[in-house]
Design a protein around this motif. Structure first.
Motif, PDB file in Angstrom:
ATOM      1  N   ASN A  56      60.948 -23.400  36.065  1.00  0.00           N
ATOM      2  CA  ASN A  56      59.829 -22.685  35.454  1.00  0.00           C
ATOM      3  C   ASN A  56      59.711 -21.250  35.985  1.00  0.00           C
ATOM      4  O   ASN A  56      59.285 -20.349  35.273  1.00  0.00           O
ATOM      5  N   GLU A  57      60.123 -21.054  37.243  1.00  0.00           N
ATOM      6  CA  GLU A  57      60.038 -19.720  37.861  1.00  0.00           C
ATOM      7  C   GLU A  57      61.315 -18.903  37.651  1.00  0.00           C
ATOM      8  O   GLU A  57      61.445 -17.822  38.227  1.00  0.00           O
ATOM      9  N   GLY A  58      62.259 -19.426  36.867  1.00  0.00           N
ATOM     10  CA  GLY A  58      63.505 -18.690  36.641  1.00  0.00           C
ATOM     11  C   GLY A  58      64.409 -18.662  37.853  1.00  0.00           C
ATOM     12  O   GLY A  58      65.290 -17.799  37.952  1.00  0.00           O
ATOM     13  N   LYS A  59      64.250 -19.616  38.770  1.00  0.00           N
ATOM     14  CA  LYS A  59      65.047 -19.641  39.996  1.00  0.00           C
ATOM     15  C   LYS A  59      66.342 -20.420  39.762  1.00  0.00           C
ATOM     16  O   LYS A  59      66.571 -21.470  40.377  1.00  0.00           O
ATOM     17  N   PHE A 116      60.354 -22.172  28.139  1.00  0.00           N
ATOM     18  CA  PHE A 116      60.723 -21.496  29.393  1.00  0.00           C
ATOM     19  C   PHE A 116      62.146 -20.975  29.326  1.00  0.00           C
ATOM     20  O   PHE A 116      62.528 -20.096  30.103  1.00  0.00           O
ATOM     21  N   ALA A 117      62.935 -21.508  28.382  1.00  0.00           N
ATOM     22  CA  ALA A 117      64.347 -21.113  28.293  1.00  0.00           C
ATOM     23  C   ALA A 117      64.874 -21.360  26.889  1.00  0.00           C
ATOM     24  O   ALA A 117      64.260 -22.080  26.091  1.00  0.00           O
ATOM     25  N   MET A 118      66.012 -20.756  26.615  1.00  0.00           N
ATOM     26  CA  MET A 118      66.768 -21.072  25.406  1.00  0.00           C
ATOM     27  C   MET A 118      68.235 -21.271  25.806  1.00  0.00           C
ATOM     28  O   MET A 118      68.676 -20.782  26.853  1.00  0.00           O
ATOM     29  N   GLU A 119      68.955 -22.017  24.966  1.00  0.00           N
ATOM     30  CA  GLU A 119      70.365 -22.233  25.267  1.00  0.00           C
ATOM     31  C   GLU A 119      71.159 -20.961  24.983  1.00  0.00           C
ATOM     32  O   GLU A 119      71.037 -20.360  23.911  1.00  0.00           O
ATOM     33  N   ILE A 120      72.004 -20.588  25.959  1.00  0.00           N
ATOM     34  CA  ILE A 120      72.898 -19.445  25.784  1.00  0.00           C
ATOM     35  C   ILE A 120      74.344 -19.908  25.751  1.00  0.00           C
ATOM     36  O   ILE A 120      75.253 -19.137  25.456  1.00  0.00           O
ATOM     37  N   GLY A 147      61.235  -7.809  24.018  1.00  0.00           N
ATOM     38  CA  GLY A 147      60.212  -7.975  25.043  1.00  0.00           C
ATOM     39  C   GLY A 147      59.805  -9.410  25.309  1.00  0.00           C
ATOM     40  O   GLY A 147      58.850  -9.666  26.037  1.00  0.00           O
ATOM     41  N   VAL A 148      60.519 -10.384  24.704  1.00  0.00           N
ATOM     42  CA  VAL A 148      60.232 -11.792  24.980  1.00  0.00           C
ATOM     43  C   VAL A 148      60.854 -12.148  26.330  1.00  0.00           C
ATOM     44  O   VAL A 148      62.051 -11.919  26.536  1.00  0.00           O
ATOM     45  N   ARG A 149      60.061 -12.669  27.245  1.00  0.00           N
ATOM     46  CA  ARG A 149      60.592 -13.060  28.554  1.00  0.00           C
ATOM     47  C   ARG A 149      60.969 -14.524  28.508  1.00  0.00           C
ATOM     48  O   ARG A 149      60.098 -15.397  28.462  1.00  0.00           O
ATOM     49  N   ILE A 150      62.256 -14.792  28.503  1.00  0.00           N
ATOM     50  CA  ILE A 150      62.733 -16.173  28.380  1.00  0.00           C
ATOM     51  C   ILE A 150      64.034 -16.295  29.167  1.00  0.00           C
ATOM     52  O   ILE A 150      64.846 -15.361  29.188  1.00  0.00           O
ATOM     53  N   ASN A 151      64.198 -17.431  29.848  1.00  0.00           N
ATOM     54  CA  ASN A 151      65.420 -17.673  30.615  1.00  0.00           C
ATOM     55  C   ASN A 151      66.513 -18.215  29.711  1.00  0.00           C
ATOM     56  O   ASN A 151      66.249 -18.700  28.613  1.00  0.00           O
ATOM     57  N   GLY A 152      67.748 -18.159  30.214  1.00  0.00           N
ATOM     58  CA  GLY A 152      68.887 -18.723  29.492  1.00  0.00           C
ATOM     59  C   GLY A 152      69.442 -19.922  30.240  1.00  0.00           C
ATOM     60  O   GLY A 152      69.506 -19.899  31.470  1.00  0.00           O
ATOM     61  N   VAL A 153      69.834 -20.971  29.512  1.00  0.00           N
ATOM     62  CA  VAL A 153      70.478 -22.130  30.148  1.00  0.00           C
ATOM     63  C   VAL A 153      71.793 -22.460  29.448  1.00  0.00           C
ATOM     64  O   VAL A 153      71.895 -22.404  28.226  1.00  0.00           O
ATOM     65  N   ALA A 154      72.796 -22.800  30.260  1.00  0.00           N
ATOM     66  CA  ALA A 154      74.032 -23.382  29.731  1.00  0.00           C
ATOM     67  C   ALA A 154      73.871 -24.891  29.746  1.00  0.00           C
ATOM     68  O   ALA A 154      73.394 -25.460  30.739  1.00  0.00           O
ATOM     69  N   THR A 155      74.239 -25.528  28.653  1.00  0.00           N
ATOM     70  CA  THR A 155      74.186 -26.993  28.573  1.00  0.00           C
ATOM     71  C   THR A 155      75.464 -27.499  27.904  1.00  0.00           C
ATOM     72  O   THR A 155      76.269 -26.705  27.403  1.00  0.00           O
TER      73      THR A 155
END
Ligand code: ZN
Ligand code: ZN
Length: 329
Positions: free
Chosen positions: A239-242, A171-175, A200-208
Motif C-alpha cells: 500500500n505504501e509503494g515499498k 493501489f497498483a496496475m499490472e505493468i 497525474g494519477v499516482r499508481i504503482n506498477g506490479v509484474a504478475t
C-alpha cells in the motif's frame, strides 16, 4: 534534498520478500491444483502468494508444509454484458460506442479477523457495466469490504488508458503479465502506466504471471520491503509503494538528489529512465548490445522540472525489472 523510492528505504541489508499477486488454479480455469501451484512457487523462492481464481475467494494454504504465506484474494471482473446474438446468430458482447471491452481486478485482502468481509470459497458475479463510471461503485464496494485492488492487463482487455484512468482506489496496475506476454505477445502494459502517471494519477506498477498453464508461473513477481512475512506487513508495504517488480534483475536503490536520479541494480545491459519529459534517457553497458551485462549503477542528471520518474532495468536475457515512481511534484 534526497527523495528515495520507498522500496529502498532502510532495507539495504534485508532481502526483500518475493511474492506473486495474480495466479489461477483448478479452483477456476488454471491447469495446476492449488497444491501444485503453491509448491512450484516455493521451489522458485517465493515467500508469499495470492491464489486469485476468478470470482472465488481464497484464504487457504493448500500446501502448508511449504511455509509460504498465502495472501487472501481473488480476481474480480466487469464487462459489457449481456452477450447478445447478432443477425448471423453469433454471440457478441453488447459493447457501447466507445469500444469498451472489460475490466479485470485482482483483489488482495487482510486476514478475516483484520477486517476482510469475505468468506473462504465465497463466489461473486461479474459486474455488468459498460464504462469506468459504472464500474467504480463495484470497486468502492471491494475497498469497503477490505480489499486492495490491482487493475489488470489493460492491453489484453483492449482497454485504452482513457477508459480506465478515472478509476479510483487501485493501489497498483499490472505493468507485466506473463500469461499475456507468453500466449498473446502482449507486453506493453507499462506504456499504459505512463499514460496514467503523465496525467497525474499516482499508481504503482506490479509484474504478475496471471498463470493459468503451469509454464506461465514464476516469471514475473514483486519484491516487497515488508517488516516481516505476514499478510498485514505485506499489505502495508504494498500500500505504501515499498516494492519493485521483476522478471529477473534485482534493484537495490533508486533515489533523486541534486537534480540526479540514481539507480543501483544487479548486472544489466540497459537502464532506462521514464518520465514526463522528452527524451527518454537510457544508460547502456560499456560492452554494448549482445555482450555480458555489466551495468550496476546509472545516474541521470536531469535538473529539475520533472513530475515523476521511474526506472526499467534490462538484463542480457532481455528480462526487465521496474521501480515504482518517484514523484517530484
Ligand atoms: Zn484477468
Ligand atoms: Zn487472471
Amino acid at each position: 534534498m534526497m527523495i528515495r523510492q520507498a522500496a529502498f528505504a532502510g532495507n539495504k541489508n534485508n532481502p526483500m520478500l518475493k511474492g506473486g499477486l495474480h495466479c489461477h488454479t483448478t479452483r477456476s480455469d488454471g491447469h495446476g491444483t492449488p497444491e501444485e501451484v503453491i509448491r512450484l512457487h516455493k521451489e522458485n523462492g517465493y515467500d508469499f502468494l495470492a491464489l486469485t481464481d476468478h470470482r472465488f475467494y481464497n484464504y487457504t494454504n493448500f500446501a502448508p508444509e511449504t511455509g509460504i504465506t498465502i495472501v487472501p484474494g481473488m480476481e474480480y471482473d466487469g464487462g459489457g454484458f449481456p452477450t447478445v446474438a447478432d443477425n448471423d446468430g453469433l454471440l457478441t458482447q453488447a459493447f457501447d460506442s466507445t469500444g469498451f471491452r472489460c475490466f479485470h481486478t485482482v483483489c488482495i485482502g487482510p486476514e478475516k479477523e483484520n477486517g476482510n468481509a469475505y468468506e473462504q470459497d465465497q463466489r461473486f458475479d461479474s459486474a455488468r457495466v459498460k464504462s469506468q463510471e459504472e464500474y467504480q461503485p463495484y470497486l468502492d464496494k471491494l475497498h469497503a469490504d477490505g480489499q486492495m485492488t490491482i487493475y489488470c492487463h489493460p492491453e489484453w482487455s483492449s482497454t485504452p488508458a482513457r477508459y480506465f484512468s478515472k478509476l479510483k482506489g487501485n493501489f497498483a496496475m499490472e505493468i507485466w503479465n506473463s500469461g499475456c506476454a507468453i500466449e498473446d505477445d502482449m507486453d506493453t502494459d507499462a506504456a499504459y502506466w505512463d499514460e496514467l502517471l503523465g496525467q497525474g494519477v499516482r499508481i504503482n506498477g506490479v509484474a504478475t504471471d496471471d498463470g493459468h498453464a503451469m509454464y506461465h508461473h514464476c516469471k514475473g513477481w514483486v519484491r516487497v520491503n515488508a517488516k516481516d512475512n505476514t499478510v498485514s506487513s505485506i499489505l502495508a508495504a504494498l500500500n505504501e509503494g515499498k516494492f519493485y517488480s521483476s522478471c529477473g534483475p534485482e534493484i537495490y536503490d533508486f533515489y533523486f538528489e541534486d537534480g540526479k536520479f540514481v539507480v543501483e541494480c544487479s548486472d544489466a545491459q540497459k537502464i532506462r529512465l521514464h518520465a514526463d519529459k522528452h527524451p527518454t534517457r537510457i544508460a547502456r553497458s560499456t560492452t554494448g548490445g549482445g555482450a555480458d551485462g555489466n551495468l550496476t549503477r546509472a545516474e541521470f542528471n536531469v535538473g529539475n522540472g520533472y513530475s515523476y520518474a521511474r526506472v526499467t532495468v534490462i538484463d542480457k536475457e532481455g528480462r526487465h525489472a521496474w521501480t515504482n515512481p518517484i514523484y517530484l511534484k
